[in-house]
Write a protein that holds these residues in place. Structure first.
Motif, PDB file in Angstrom:
ATOM      1  N   ALA A  81      -3.707  -1.819 -13.599  1.00  0.00           N
ATOM      2  CA  ALA A  81      -4.012  -1.335 -12.253  1.00  0.00           C
ATOM      3  C   ALA A  81      -3.634  -2.465 -11.292  1.00  0.00           C
ATOM      4  N   PHE A  82      -2.620  -2.245 -10.481  1.00  0.00           N
ATOM      5  CA  PHE A  82      -2.179  -3.266  -9.530  1.00  0.00           C
ATOM      6  C   PHE A  82      -3.123  -3.282  -8.338  1.00  0.00           C
ATOM      7  N   VAL A  83      -3.666  -4.478  -8.024  1.00  0.00           N
ATOM      8  CA  VAL A  83      -4.642  -4.608  -6.935  1.00  0.00           C
ATOM      9  C   VAL A  83      -4.201  -5.618  -5.883  1.00  0.00           C
ATOM     10  N   GLY A  84      -2.903  -5.723  -5.645  1.00  0.00           N
ATOM     11  CA  GLY A  84      -2.401  -6.637  -4.615  1.00  0.00           C
ATOM     12  C   GLY A  84      -2.899  -8.046  -4.840  1.00  0.00           C
ATOM     13  N   TYR A  85      -3.500  -8.635  -3.821  1.00  0.00           N
ATOM     14  CA  TYR A  85      -4.053  -9.985  -3.924  1.00  0.00           C
ATOM     15  C   TYR A  85      -5.531  -9.971  -4.351  1.00  0.00           C
ATOM     16  N   GLY A  86      -6.075  -8.798  -4.607  1.00  0.00           N
ATOM     17  CA  GLY A  86      -7.474  -8.699  -5.022  1.00  0.00           C
ATOM     18  C   GLY A  86      -8.440  -9.043  -3.899  1.00  0.00           C
ATOM     19  N   ILE A 102      -8.881   2.628  -6.174  1.00  0.00           N
ATOM     20  CA  ILE A 102      -8.430   2.228  -7.512  1.00  0.00           C
ATOM     21  C   ILE A 102      -9.623   2.227  -8.460  1.00  0.00           C
ATOM     22  N   ASP A 103      -9.489   2.971  -9.545  1.00  0.00           N
ATOM     23  CA  ASP A 103     -10.525   3.006 -10.573  1.00  0.00           C
ATOM     24  C   ASP A 103     -10.146   1.972 -11.631  1.00  0.00           C
ATOM     25  N   LEU A 104     -10.919   0.896 -11.732  1.00  0.00           N
ATOM     26  CA  LEU A 104     -10.622  -0.179 -12.686  1.00  0.00           C
ATOM     27  C   LEU A 104     -11.286   0.018 -14.045  1.00  0.00           C
ATOM     28  N   LYS A 105     -12.125   1.008 -14.178  1.00  0.00           N
ATOM     29  CA  LYS A 105     -12.856   1.189 -15.437  1.00  0.00           C
ATOM     30  C   LYS A 105     -11.875   1.334 -16.603  1.00  0.00           C
ATOM     31  N   GLY A 106     -12.012   0.414 -17.582  1.00  0.00           N
ATOM     32  CA  GLY A 106     -11.175   0.447 -18.780  1.00  0.00           C
ATOM     33  C   GLY A 106      -9.742  -0.010 -18.553  1.00  0.00           C
ATOM     34  N   ALA A 135      -6.749  -5.394 -14.458  1.00  0.00           N
ATOM     35  CA  ALA A 135      -6.319  -5.621 -13.077  1.00  0.00           C
ATOM     36  C   ALA A 135      -5.179  -6.636 -13.054  1.00  0.00           C
ATOM     37  N   LEU A 136      -4.099  -6.262 -12.425  1.00  0.00           N
ATOM     38  CA  LEU A 136      -2.953  -7.144 -12.241  1.00  0.00           C
ATOM     39  C   LEU A 136      -2.882  -7.463 -10.759  1.00  0.00           C
ATOM     40  N   MET A 137      -2.968  -8.775 -10.423  1.00  0.00           N
ATOM     41  CA  MET A 137      -2.966  -9.145  -9.011  1.00  0.00           C
ATOM     42  C   MET A 137      -2.005 -10.285  -8.732  1.00  0.00           C
ATOM     43  N   LEU A 138      -1.640 -10.415  -7.488  1.00  0.00           N
ATOM     44  CA  LEU A 138      -0.773 -11.498  -7.029  1.00  0.00           C
ATOM     45  C   LEU A 138      -1.597 -12.760  -6.825  1.00  0.00           C
ATOM     46  N   ARG A 139      -0.972 -13.915  -7.028  1.00  0.00           N
ATOM     47  CA  ARG A 139      -1.648 -15.189  -6.807  1.00  0.00           C
ATOM     48  C   ARG A 139      -1.525 -15.617  -5.353  1.00  0.00           C
ATOM     49  N   TYR A 140      -2.346 -16.573  -4.992  1.00  0.00           N
ATOM     50  CA  TYR A 140      -2.364 -17.181  -3.658  1.00  0.00           C
ATOM     51  C   TYR A 140      -2.867 -16.205  -2.614  1.00  0.00           C
ATOM     52  N   GLU A 141      -2.204 -16.096  -1.487  1.00  0.00           N
ATOM     53  CA  GLU A 141      -2.673 -15.215  -0.418  1.00  0.00           C
ATOM     54  C   GLU A 141      -1.476 -14.600   0.279  1.00  0.00           C
TER      55      GLU A 141
END
Length: 136
Positions: free
Chosen positions: A103-108, A122-126, A129-135
């Motif tokens: 589940a892609f979550v941008g920068y979280g 976004i439903d993260l259950k199971g 989470a793939l997110m970008l680093r930094y800001e």
């Protein structure tokens, strides 16, 4: 404010500036983990503590703790449909196999006062989470 307090505040500010310059100097090599610079910085800080305080950790001024370093992809690490050069596990990643839908979550970032939420809808259950680093 009495003159003595103003002079003391100026003196403390100058001392703080001098200390920050020492710790930020090239000699400290950025204080990266595993460098001689971080050891120099720790020695300097310990010297400052010894001048005025008693040890906090038995007979030592240093509290040992473990830190993961050198995280890299190993055999078997992969993300389906993603080139290996485009991702890396983070240093806080656990060492264990896992699988799951991404589940892609941008920068979280979740910032309600700014009406911004990378997790909205976004439903993260199971899922992983793939997110970008930094800001952004």
């Amino acid at each position: 404010m009495p003159v003595i307090h103003v002079l003391l505040a100026i003196s403390l500010a100058q001392q703080f500036q001098q200390d920050a310059k020492i710790l930020a100097s090239d000699r400290m090599e950025g204080r990266g983990l595993g460098t001689q610079g971080i050891e120099r910085a720790a020695d300097w800080i310990e010297g400052q503590l010894r001048a005025t305080l008693k040890p906090a950790f038995r007979d030592s001024y240093r509290q040992p703790f473990r830190v993961k370093t050198g995280v890299a992809l190993a055999d078997g690490n992969r993300l389906a449909s993603v080139d290996d050069k485009d991702w890396t596990p983070l240093g806080m990643s656990s060492s264990a196999p896992f699988h799951g839908q991404l589940a892609f979550v941008g920068y979280g970032i979740a910032a309600p006062p700014l009406n911004y939420d990378d997790f909205a809808g976004i439903d993260l259950k199971g899922k992983v989470a793939l997110m970008l680093r930094y800001e952004p």
